[in-house]
Design an enzyme around this catalytic site. Structure first.
Site, mmCIF file in Angstrom:
data_model
loop_
_atom_site.group_PDB
_atom_site.id
_atom_site.type_symbol
_atom_site.label_atom_id
_atom_site.label_comp_id
_atom_site.label_asym_id
_atom_site.label_seq_id
_atom_site.Cartn_x
_atom_site.Cartn_y
_atom_site.Cartn_z
ATOM 1 N N SER A 1 1.358 -1.237 -0.072
ATOM 2 C CA SER A 1 -0.298 0.270 -0.076
ATOM 3 C C SER A 1 0.724 1.618 0.233
ATOM 4 C CB SER A 1 -0.979 0.153 1.658
ATOM 5 O OG SER A 1 0.084 -0.088 2.672
ATOM 6 N N ASP B 1 -1.047 5.112 12.251
ATOM 7 C CA ASP B 1 -0.634 4.376 12.337
ATOM 8 C C ASP B 1 0.500 3.326 12.432
ATOM 9 O OD1 ASP B 1 -0.389 3.895 9.430
ATOM 10 O OD2 ASP B 1 -1.639 2.893 9.679
ATOM 11 N N HIS C 1 1.427 3.919 7.696
ATOM 12 C CA HIS C 1 0.869 4.592 6.576
ATOM 13 C C HIS C 1 0.759 5.959 6.845
ATOM 14 C CE1 HIS C 1 -1.253 0.818 6.913
ATOM 15 N NE2 HIS C 1 -1.379 0.828 4.816
#
Length: 206
Positions: free
Chosen positions: A15, A185, A188
């Site tokens: 991601s 977090d 990210h």
């Protein structure tokens, strides 16, 4: 600058590389890869480079292996950037151990993919660390992530690749900040966090 005129540069990962490149932020995403592409293009427009983002959110090295032929080999890269390992570790700490990737499997799989790619395409490699944005270096996830980053460092040396020391880059900025300044977090990044990664890449590419 390591790139030469007309070369094809492919990025693959999870991601952190994806960053919406398959939908709202096509084709490069809105993360570090887009920043690297923009700054290199601005500094060296004469190179006429082709940039390809093949990040997919949630991927581990197992997922990369499953799509490697299509997303790497068929792309015929001159340079291949690989940044993978965050989910391989994180899943151990998300109570999803069946989806996590043990260190030995991570090492064997990644080494095999890189060797196959270099043999079949002749590309050069850029290998970037997995990381955890965490000030406490005794944190269990930080300790485990460092083991996976050490594998990347070793593979970079073995393959004569450019090594992007992403964890060290975050460790430096955390000397005067807190993890939430860069990510909610610890994984990210916000835009500034992606800029930390992009700067580490640009220093390696120069």
């Amino acid at each position: 600058m390591i790139f030469e005129k007309g070369q094809r540069v492919v990025f693959i990962g999870d991601s952190i590389t994806d960053c919406g490149r398959r939908d709202h932020a096509a084709p490069y995403g809105n993360g570090y890869m887009s920043l690297v592409q923009a700054f290199v293009t601005a500094a060296h427009p004469e190179l006429g480079l082709t940039w390809v983002n093949r990040g997919v959110s949630g991927d581990t090295v197992r997922d990369l292996a499953a799509r490697w032929e299509r997303d790497v080999i068929e792309q015929r890269p001159d340079w291949l950037s690989v940044k993978i390992g965050i989910n391989d570790v994180w899943r151990f700490f998300q109570d999803r151990p069946d989806q996590a990737v043990p260190l030995d499997e991570y090492t064997t799989t990644l080494r095999g993919l890189l060797a196959d790619t270099v043999e079949r395409t002749g590309c050069r490699l850029i290998l970037a660390d997995p990381y955890l944005i965490e000030s406490d270096h005794g944190d269990p996830q930080y300790v485990m992530t460092a083991e996976y980053a050490a594998v990347v460092r070793t593979l970079a040396a073995d393959f004569g690749a450019r090594h992007v020391a992403v964890q060290a880059a975050f460790d430096r900025v955390l000397a005067s900040t807190t993890p939430v300044d860069w990510a909610d977090d610890r994984i990210h990044p916000n835009l500034a966090g992606h800029a930390v990664i992009a700067r580490a890449f640009l220093e390696t590419l120069s």
